[in-house]
Design a protein around this motif. Sequence first.
Motif, PDB file in Angstrom:
ATOM      1  N   ARG A  91      54.178-126.892   8.557  1.00 25.38           N
ATOM      2  CA  ARG A  91      53.046-127.634   9.116  1.00 25.38           C
ATOM      3  C   ARG A  91      52.826-127.115  10.526  1.00 25.38           C
ATOM      4  NH1 ARG A  91      52.331-134.131  10.370  1.00 25.38           N
ATOM      5  NH2 ARG A  91      50.110-134.010  10.834  1.00 25.38           N
ATOM      6  N   VAL A  92      51.603-126.653  10.791  1.00 20.85           N
ATOM      7  CA  VAL A  92      51.289-126.173  12.127  1.00 20.85           C
ATOM      8  C   VAL A  92      50.301-127.123  12.794  1.00 20.85           C
ATOM      9  CG1 VAL A  92      51.745-123.749  11.583  1.00 20.85           C
ATOM     10  CG2 VAL A  92      49.425-124.655  11.325  1.00 20.85           C
ATOM     11  N   GLY A  93      50.401-127.217  14.096  1.00 16.81           N
ATOM     12  CA  GLY A  93      49.473-128.019  14.881  1.00 16.81           C
ATOM     13  C   GLY A  93      48.782-127.143  15.898  1.00 16.81           C
ATOM     14  N   HIS A  94      47.602-127.525  16.278  1.00 23.63           N
ATOM     15  CA  HIS A  94      46.841-126.803  17.294  1.00 23.63           C
ATOM     16  C   HIS A  94      46.880-127.660  18.550  1.00 23.63           C
ATOM     17  CE1 HIS A  94      45.810-124.423  13.869  1.00 23.63           C
ATOM     18  NE2 HIS A  94      45.265-125.476  13.273  1.00 23.63           N
ATOM     19  N   LEU A  95      47.781-127.302  19.451  1.00 23.15           N
ATOM     20  CA  LEU A  95      48.115-128.178  20.564  1.00 23.15           C
ATOM     21  C   LEU A  95      47.383-127.842  21.851  1.00 23.15           C
ATOM     22  CD1 LEU A  95      51.952-128.504  19.990  1.00 23.15           C
ATOM     23  CD2 LEU A  95      50.107-129.896  19.083  1.00 23.15           C
ATOM     24  N   GLY A  96      46.252-127.188  21.749  1.00 25.13           N
ATOM     25  CA  GLY A  96      45.482-126.892  22.953  1.00 25.13           C
ATOM     26  C   GLY A  96      45.345-125.405  23.169  1.00 25.13           C
ATOM     27  N   ASP A  97      44.774-125.042  24.286  1.00 27.65           N
ATOM     28  CA  ASP A  97      44.480-123.656  24.617  1.00 27.65           C
ATOM     29  C   ASP A  97      45.746-122.802  24.597  1.00 27.65           C
ATOM     30  OD1 ASP A  97      42.770-121.633  25.228  1.00 27.65           O
ATOM     31  OD2 ASP A  97      42.870-121.954  27.403  1.00 27.65           O
ATOM     32  N   GLY A  98      45.740-121.748  23.787  1.00 27.26           N
ATOM     33  CA  GLY A  98      46.881-120.852  23.707  1.00 27.26           C
ATOM     34  C   GLY A  98      48.034-121.368  22.873  1.00 27.26           C
ATOM     35  N   ALA A  99      47.893-122.514  22.237  1.00 31.33           N
ATOM     36  CA  ALA A  99      48.986-123.101  21.449  1.00 31.33           C
ATOM     37  C   ALA A  99      48.555-123.360  20.012  1.00 31.33           C
ATOM     38  CB  ALA A  99      49.479-124.384  22.101  1.00 31.33           C
ATOM     39  N   ASP A 100      47.721-122.458  19.461  1.00 30.95           N
ATOM     40  CA  ASP A 100      47.328-122.574  18.064  1.00 30.95           C
ATOM     41  C   ASP A 100      48.509-122.237  17.164  1.00 30.95           C
ATOM     42  OD1 ASP A 100      44.818-123.254  18.797  1.00 30.95           O
ATOM     43  OD2 ASP A 100      43.922-121.300  18.418  1.00 30.95           O
TER      44      ASP A 100
END
Length: 197
Positions: free
Chosen positions: A122-131
Motif C-alpha cells: 500500500r502506497v500513500g502520496h504524502l505531499g510534494d516529493g513523497a509520492d
Amino acid sequence: MPPNDKTQKTVPTTQLLPQTGNPPLGTVTSSYFVSMDKVFSVSNVGSGDSKGAKNVEDAVQLLWFTSVEERVSQGNMASDFQASATLLHSLLEMHVLTDSGMPTLRQNLRNNTPIKKIKITRVGHLGDGADNTEMYSTTFTNCFIEAIEEFPDKLIVKARVNTRSDTAAATKYDATQGTTSGSTSSGWDYAQNTAKA
C-alpha cells in the motif's frame, strides 16, 4: 380515477464541510499494488512497464484482496502454546486486471510452478516529493497458485502461502503533508508453525 403515483419525492441537499486543517487534496490518497516475482515486469495496466517505479517495481494495481490467519485449535496455555495451537493461513485471494501477465499466471497454475515471493504494497502520496511512499506491505513466500477465476476485465487469483511477513510505516500527518518515521514488523512460517525472523 387519477393514476396511483407512489414515487417518493425528496429535496436534494448539499452538505458543506469545513476544509480548515485538512491535508490538501491528494496528499493522503493511497493505492494497493501486487507483485509476483517477475510475472508483471511488463504490464498493460496503468502506465505499462513498471520497472524502476518507486516501491512498486514489477507490480500491478491490486483491485481487492483478502486473507485469513487463524488458529485451528485452542491450544494449551499450560504447556507449549505454539506447538499445541497450529496457526494456518487461508488461500490468498487477489483481484487484478486482466493484462499481459495472465498467460504466465495460468501456466504457473498448470505446472504448479512455485512463486518465490508475492508482495502486496500500500502506497500513500504524502505531499510534494513523497509520492508512492510505502505505508505498509505484506510479503508471502514459497507460494503456489491454486485457482484462477476469470471475468471480462479481471482475474481472481488464489494462492497457497507458506510464510507471511508484515511491515507498516509509522506515519504522522500535519496540515500540509505526512511523514514516515520508522516501522513495525512481524512474520510467521506456517510450515514450521514458528515466528519468522
